[in-house]
Design a protein around this motif. Structure first.
Motif, PDB file in Angstrom:
ATOM      1  N   ILE A  42       0.842  -1.209   0.000  1.00  0.00           N
ATOM      2  CA  ILE A  42       0.000   0.000   0.000  1.00  0.00           C
ATOM      3  C   ILE A  42       0.868   1.246   0.000  1.00  0.00           C
ATOM      4  CG2 ILE A  42      -1.671   1.312   1.362  1.00  0.00           C
ATOM      5  CD1 ILE A  42      -2.831  -1.372   2.330  1.00  0.00           C
ATOM      6  N   GLU A  43       1.862   1.212   0.908  1.00  0.00           N
ATOM      7  CA  GLU A  43       2.744   2.380   0.977  1.00  0.00           C
ATOM      8  C   GLU A  43       3.451   2.620  -0.374  1.00  0.00           C
ATOM      9  OE1 GLU A  43       5.226   1.378   4.315  1.00  0.00           O
ATOM     10  OE2 GLU A  43       4.156   2.804   5.612  1.00  0.00           O
ATOM     11  N   GLN A  44       3.903   1.542  -1.027  1.00  0.00           N
ATOM     12  CA  GLN A  44       4.578   1.672  -2.331  1.00  0.00           C
ATOM     13  C   GLN A  44       3.619   2.215  -3.387  1.00  0.00           C
ATOM     14  OE1 GLN A  44       7.879   1.251  -3.063  1.00  0.00           O
ATOM     15  NE2 GLN A  44       7.244   2.172  -5.025  1.00  0.00           N
ATOM     16  N   LYS A  45       2.402   1.768  -3.346  1.00  0.00           N
ATOM     17  CA  LYS A  45       1.429   2.208  -4.340  1.00  0.00           C
ATOM     18  C   LYS A  45       1.071   3.674  -4.127  1.00  0.00           C
ATOM     19  CE  LYS A  45      -1.731  -0.334  -7.142  1.00  0.00           C
ATOM     20  NZ  LYS A  45      -2.431  -1.629  -7.287  1.00  0.00           N
ATOM     21  N   ILE A  46       1.082   4.082  -2.862  1.00  0.00           N
ATOM     22  CA  ILE A  46       0.843   5.506  -2.585  1.00  0.00           C
ATOM     23  C   ILE A  46       1.952   6.343  -3.215  1.00  0.00           C
ATOM     24  CG2 ILE A  46       0.830   7.228  -0.736  1.00  0.00           C
ATOM     25  CD1 ILE A  46      -0.700   5.225   0.984  1.00  0.00           C
ATOM     26  N   LYS A  47       3.196   5.860  -3.076  1.00  0.00           N
ATOM     27  CA  LYS A  47       4.317   6.567  -3.685  1.00  0.00           C
ATOM     28  C   LYS A  47       4.155   6.602  -5.205  1.00  0.00           C
ATOM     29  CE  LYS A  47       7.696   5.356  -0.137  1.00  0.00           C
ATOM     30  NZ  LYS A  47       8.953   4.615   0.154  1.00  0.00           N
ATOM     31  N   ASP A  48       3.765   5.465  -5.781  1.00  0.00           N
ATOM     32  CA  ASP A  48       3.571   5.403  -7.235  1.00  0.00           C
ATOM     33  C   ASP A  48       2.499   6.388  -7.680  1.00  0.00           C
ATOM     34  OD1 ASP A  48       5.480   3.472  -7.337  1.00  0.00           O
ATOM     35  OD2 ASP A  48       4.097   1.777  -7.571  1.00  0.00           O
ATOM     36  N   CYS A  49       1.456   6.518  -6.899  1.00  0.00           N
ATOM     37  CA  CYS A  49       0.373   7.448  -7.238  1.00  0.00           C
ATOM     38  C   CYS A  49       0.875   8.884  -7.260  1.00  0.00           C
ATOM     39  CB  CYS A  49      -0.782   7.309  -6.243  1.00  0.00           C
ATOM     40  SG  CYS A  49      -1.787   5.848  -6.523  1.00  0.00           S
ATOM     41  N   LYS A  50       1.732   9.171  -6.298  1.00  0.00           N
ATOM     42  CA  LYS A  50       2.274  10.529  -6.250  1.00  0.00           C
ATOM     43  C   LYS A  50       3.154  10.801  -7.477  1.00  0.00           C
ATOM     44  CE  LYS A  50       2.126  10.970  -1.228  1.00  0.00           C
ATOM     45  NZ  LYS A  50       2.936  11.091   0.011  1.00  0.00           N
ATOM     46  N   ILE A  51       3.943   9.802  -7.875  1.00  0.00           N
ATOM     47  CA  ILE A  51       4.778   9.940  -9.081  1.00  0.00           C
ATOM     48  C   ILE A  51       3.895  10.101 -10.308  1.00  0.00           C
ATOM     49  CG2 ILE A  51       6.391   8.718 -10.596  1.00  0.00           C
ATOM     50  CD1 ILE A  51       7.626   7.495  -8.058  1.00  0.00           C
ATOM     51  N   ASN A  52       2.863   9.292 -10.386  1.00  0.00           N
ATOM     52  CA  ASN A  52       1.934   9.381 -11.505  1.00  0.00           C
ATOM     53  C   ASN A  52       1.360  10.787 -11.631  1.00  0.00           C
ATOM     54  OD1 ASN A  52       2.359   6.717 -12.129  1.00  0.00           O
ATOM     55  ND2 ASN A  52       0.486   5.984 -11.111  1.00  0.00           N
ATOM     56  N   LEU A  53       1.055  11.345 -10.442  1.00  0.00           N
ATOM     57  CA  LEU A  53       0.479  12.683 -10.441  1.00  0.00           C
ATOM     58  C   LEU A  53       1.472  13.703 -10.991  1.00  0.00           C
ATOM     59  CD1 LEU A  53      -1.801  14.624  -9.706  1.00  0.00           C
ATOM     60  CD2 LEU A  53      -0.847  14.729  -7.367  1.00  0.00           C
ATOM     61  N   LYS A  54       2.735  13.621 -10.562  1.00  0.00           N
ATOM     62  CA  LYS A  54       3.758  14.558 -11.028  1.00  0.00           C
ATOM     63  C   LYS A  54       3.992  14.420 -12.527  1.00  0.00           C
ATOM     64  CE  LYS A  54       6.297  14.860  -6.659  1.00  0.00           C
ATOM     65  NZ  LYS A  54       7.571  14.601  -5.967  1.00  0.00           N
ATOM     66  N   VAL A  55       4.087  13.197 -13.006  1.00  0.00           N
ATOM     67  CA  VAL A  55       4.284  12.927 -14.432  1.00  0.00           C
ATOM     68  C   VAL A  55       3.150  13.538 -15.240  1.00  0.00           C
ATOM     69  CG1 VAL A  55       4.349  11.123 -16.187  1.00  0.00           C
ATOM     70  CG2 VAL A  55       5.682  10.898 -14.085  1.00  0.00           C
ATOM     71  N   GLU A  56       1.931  13.364 -14.700  1.00  0.00           N
ATOM     72  CA  GLU A  56       0.756  13.880 -15.390  1.00  0.00           C
ATOM     73  C   GLU A  56       0.833  15.387 -15.511  1.00  0.00           C
ATOM     74  OE1 GLU A  56      -2.647  12.983 -17.490  1.00  0.00           O
ATOM     75  OE2 GLU A  56      -1.345  11.569 -16.438  1.00  0.00           O
ATOM     76  N   ILE A  57       1.262  16.013 -14.420  1.00  0.00           N
ATOM     77  CA  ILE A  57       1.358  17.485 -14.423  1.00  0.00           C
ATOM     78  C   ILE A  57       2.432  17.948 -15.405  1.00  0.00           C
ATOM     79  CG2 ILE A  57       2.003  19.487 -13.007  1.00  0.00           C
ATOM     80  CD1 ILE A  57       0.754  17.993 -10.617  1.00  0.00           C
ATOM     81  N   ILE A  58       3.602  17.321 -15.328  1.00  0.00           N
ATOM     82  CA  ILE A  58       4.723  17.720 -16.176  1.00  0.00           C
ATOM     83  C   ILE A  58       4.402  17.471 -17.639  1.00  0.00           C
ATOM     84  CG2 ILE A  58       7.128  17.201 -16.778  1.00  0.00           C
ATOM     85  CD1 ILE A  58       7.507  16.618 -13.757  1.00  0.00           C
ATOM     86  N   SER A  59       3.818  16.340 -17.924  1.00  0.00           N
ATOM     87  CA  SER A  59       3.471  16.021 -19.323  1.00  0.00           C
ATOM     88  C   SER A  59       2.578  17.091 -19.911  1.00  0.00           C
ATOM     89  CB  SER A  59       2.781  14.647 -19.395  1.00  0.00           C
ATOM     90  OG  SER A  59       3.652  13.636 -18.991  1.00  0.00           O
ATOM     91  N   GLY A  60       1.670  17.521 -19.106  1.00  0.00           N
ATOM     92  CA  GLY A  60       0.751  18.565 -19.582  1.00  0.00           C
ATOM     93  C   GLY A  60       1.480  19.869 -19.820  1.00  0.00           C
ATOM     94  N   ALA A  61       2.382  20.216 -18.885  1.00  0.00           N
ATOM     95  CA  ALA A  61       3.113  21.493 -18.997  1.00  0.00           C
ATOM     96  C   ALA A  61       4.042  21.488 -20.195  1.00  0.00           C
ATOM     97  CB  ALA A  61       3.887  21.738 -17.698  1.00  0.00           C
ATOM     98  N   VAL A  62       4.746  20.406 -20.389  1.00  0.00           N
ATOM     99  CA  VAL A  62       5.696  20.289 -21.505  1.00  0.00           C
ATOM    100  C   VAL A  62       4.970  20.386 -22.845  1.00  0.00           C
ATOM    101  CG1 VAL A  62       7.290  18.729 -22.681  1.00  0.00           C
ATOM    102  CG2 VAL A  62       7.431  19.046 -20.195  1.00  0.00           C
ATOM    103  N   SER A  63       3.844  19.771 -22.933  1.00  0.00           N
ATOM    104  CA  SER A  63       3.064  19.814 -24.187  1.00  0.00           C
ATOM    105  C   SER A  63       2.680  21.231 -24.535  1.00  0.00           C
ATOM    106  CB  SER A  63       1.808  18.930 -24.043  1.00  0.00           C
ATOM    107  OG  SER A  63       2.168  17.590 -23.845  1.00  0.00           O
ATOM    108  N   VAL A  64       2.275  21.982 -23.529  1.00  0.00           N
ATOM    109  CA  VAL A  64       1.868  23.382 -23.758  1.00  0.00           C
ATOM    110  C   VAL A  64       3.068  24.201 -24.211  1.00  0.00           C
ATOM    111  CG1 VAL A  64       1.011  25.491 -22.678  1.00  0.00           C
ATOM    112  CG2 VAL A  64      -0.067  23.283 -22.176  1.00  0.00           C
ATOM    113  N   ALA A  65       4.191  24.032 -23.497  1.00  0.00           N
ATOM    114  CA  ALA A  65       5.397  24.832 -23.797  1.00  0.00           C
ATOM    115  C   ALA A  65       5.935  24.509 -25.183  1.00  0.00           C
ATOM    116  CB  ALA A  65       6.473  24.548 -22.732  1.00  0.00           C
ATOM    117  N   SER A  66       5.949  23.247 -25.516  1.00  0.00           N
ATOM    118  CA  SER A  66       6.473  22.824 -26.822  1.00  0.00           C
ATOM    119  C   SER A  66       5.652  23.414 -27.952  1.00  0.00           C
ATOM    120  CB  SER A  66       6.493  21.281 -26.914  1.00  0.00           C
ATOM    121  OG  SER A  66       7.366  20.751 -25.963  1.00  0.00           O
ATOM    122  N   GLY A  67       4.390  23.441 -27.786  1.00  0.00           N
ATOM    123  CA  GLY A  67       3.514  23.992 -28.817  1.00  0.00           C
ATOM    124  C   GLY A  67       3.787  25.465 -29.034  1.00  0.00           C
ATOM    125  N   ALA A  68       3.986  26.188 -27.926  1.00  0.00           N
ATOM    126  CA  ALA A  68       4.215  27.633 -28.016  1.00  0.00           C
ATOM    127  C   ALA A  68       5.547  27.941 -28.689  1.00  0.00           C
ATOM    128  CB  ALA A  68       4.171  28.242 -26.611  1.00  0.00           C
TER     129      ALA A  68
END
Length: 566
Positions: free
Chosen positions: A480-506
């Motif tokens: 459970i503890e490991q999966k919580i960590k994975d969820c947090k990583i997933n969240l960061k990746v999701e945020i960064i992926s979105g930001a990078v896509s926006v910046a690259s387009g601009a």
């Protein structure tokens, strides 16, 4: 007889001593049939009344007491009955006296001593001292022997041994009668002397005094029949003892013992009835003491055997009850027994202990407690003593083993129940954990699962023997503890992926229009819009770190490989 008499004189004495003749002399008439022979002519009490020399007199002549049959049991009983009859015939009078008639010149023999003993039993121990006047007959023989040289008083004072003792006891109240004399002066003188001695008596022998002596009568009756009575009770006791021996030799049955005890108690009642009201001196042993002791011993033996049978019956009852509960315990294993079933068994054990605590046992301590004797419909009343505890050593041990077995069973049932609870919770948490997707970015469900797992771990970690059972739960907790960590990583990746896509387009749009390099565009963008430039630079740094952290693989899977490289 209703007339009132001044004096009532009861004549007692040996056949042939002249009682009847003395009665005729006292009454002044020939009212009683007399004889010089040794055979009694008075077979029952006779009463005569009359006036003689100015005295109103009642004389009661009794059958011979001190005759040759005095040693026979029949004579004792007959004498007692005759005296009772004599007293019953006494009228009211001023004075009532007992007149012991002796014959002058007769030796005072052992036979006379025994006769006096009988009279003491009939009239009481103080009859000589308080109520008796001694009349000596055959006064003419005294005159012939002494020829005027010695008075009767002098003769009395010369007596020794038993006769002297007799005179001392009656305070020398003695008178000499000459029944054959025709001399009125002599007759009058001896009557007056007799009445004077009667007047000297401090007390009259009343009906009340005779009633007080009735216990002595019972003693006399008992003595008269003692040989027969002792033989009868000895025979009964021998028969009872033989019956008891047969019961002991064969299989003992409580019913037979109880019947024998009841019979023996009946014999004891007979003994007590025969001994009731019998006079005994202080410290004197009962005449029926021997048969009484023998009977009491048989009763005690019956009681002891009955008590032993009750102990055996109680022992068998305990064994049966313990065996029944033991079988229930054997059939109830920790894996099959519920807490409810366990509590039912414990309640049965509590009731079982309470049942036998009524007899005084405290089986858990192995001794006796304070108690009232318990009455069981099968066993009857049973009172246990401290020394009888050893009789139940095996049963006490069985009770203790049963208590220990139930304790172990409870521990096993509780352990099994706890294990099932932990394993069930572990399976539940594992199922819910497996249901969380690897791409999940929310930690809400996982946090709840973690809290539940930690709650169970806190509850049981300090409990002995739980470490091995808790290990699978700890593994789930780690996942459970490991999966919580994975969820947090997933969240960061999701945020960064979105930001990078926006910046690259601009950047692509600006560079295409101005024909500038990407870095130049970025610098220009940063000057024109500082926030966007910082995002791009930061995004690049984070991407680099994520690549090092293995997140690039995830981005590749998401089709963002190009952005990651840039």
């Amino acid at each position: 007889m209703t007339s009132v008499s001044d004096y009532t004189l009861i004549l007692i004495g040996k056949t042939g001593f002249g009682k009847s003749a003395t009665g005729n002399t006292i009454i002044g008439a020939h009212e009683f049939l007399d004889s010089d022979s040794c055979e009694s002519v008075t077979s029952e009490c006779q009463v005569a009344q009359g006036e003689n020399f100015g005295f109103h007199l009642t004389v009661i002549d009794t059958p011979g007491v001190m005759d040759t049959l005095v040693n026979s049991d029949e004579a004792k009983e007959k004498t007692c009955q005759a005296m009772i009859d004599a007293i019953s015939k006494c009228p009211k009078s001023k004075k009532r006296a007992l007149c012991l008639v002796l014959k002058y010149g007769e030796r005072f023999t052992d036979e006379n001593k025994k006769s006096l003993y009988i009279l003491t039993r009939v009239f009481g121990a103080e009859f000589l001292a308080k109520f008796c006047v001694i009349i000596f007959t055959h006064g003419d023989s005294f005159d012939a022997n002494n020829k005027g040289t010695k008075s009767f008083d002098e003769w009395c004072h010369e007596q020794t041994l038993e006769m002297a003792q007799l005179f001392k006891e009656c305070s020398n109240r003695c008178v000499l009668f000459r029944n054959k004399t025709e001399n009125d002066d002599i007759k009058k003188k001896q009557i007056e002397e007799l009445i004077k001695h009667v007047e000297d008596l401090k007390e009259s022998y009343t009906d009340e005094k005779f009633t007080e002596a009735k216990k002595r009568h019972q003693r006399l009756f008992l003595e008269a029949n003692l040989t027969k009575i002792l033989n009868m009770f000895n025979t009964k006791n021998q028969s009872l003892q033989q019956e008891l021996d047969e019961i002991i030799l064969n299989e003992i049955r409580r019913e037979k013992l109880q019947d024998l005890k009841n019979k023996t108690e009946g014999v004891l009642t007979e003994i007590d009835k025969d001994d009731d009201g019998v006079f005994y001196d202080i410290g004197e042993v009962s005449l029926l003491e021997d048969p009484r002791m023998c009977t009491q011993k048989i009763i005690k033996n019956c009681d002891d055997l009955l008590h032993l049978e009750k102990l055996k019956a109680l022992q068998l009852k305990i064994q049966s009850d313990v065996k029944l509960l033991e079988s229930k315990c054997i059939n109830c294993t920790p894996s099959k027994c519920s807490i409810e079933s366990m509590e039912n068994l414990e309640q049965e054990m509590k009731e079982l202990f309470g049942k036998y605590n009524k007899y005084g046992f405290d089986f858990c301590r192995g001794d006796l407690i304070e108690f009232q004797p318990h009455i069981d419909k099968d066993i009857g009343e049973l009172r246990l003593s401290e020394k009888e505890l050893s009789f139940f050593n095996d049963e006490i041990e069985k009770f203790n083993r049963l208590a220990n077995a139930l304790c172990r069973l409870r521990n096993g049932v509780v352990f099994e129940n706890n294990r099932n609870e932990i394993q069930g919770k572990t399976r539940s948490l594992r199922r819910e954990l497996d249901a969380v997707l690897s791409s999940e970015i929310s930690t809400g469900t996982l946090t709840i699962l973690k809290d539940e797992a930690e709650s169970v771990l806190r509850k049981w970690e300090e409990v002995e023997d739980m470490a091995e059972i808790l290990e699978p739960l700890r593994e789930v907790h780690r996942r459970i503890e490991q999966k919580i960590k994975d969820c947090k990583i997933n969240l960061k990746v999701e945020i960064i992926s979105g930001a990078v896509s926006v910046a690259s387009g601009a950047v692509g749009v600006v560079g295409g229009v101005a024909g500038l390099s990407k870095n130049a565009v970025a610098i220009g963008v940063s000057k024109a819009a500082p926030g966007v430039g910082k995002t791009l630079i930061a995004g690049g740094d984070v991407v680099k770190s994520l690549v090092k952290g293995g997140v690039a693989e995830k981005l590749k899977r998401n089709g963002s490989k190009k952005n990651t490289e840039e």
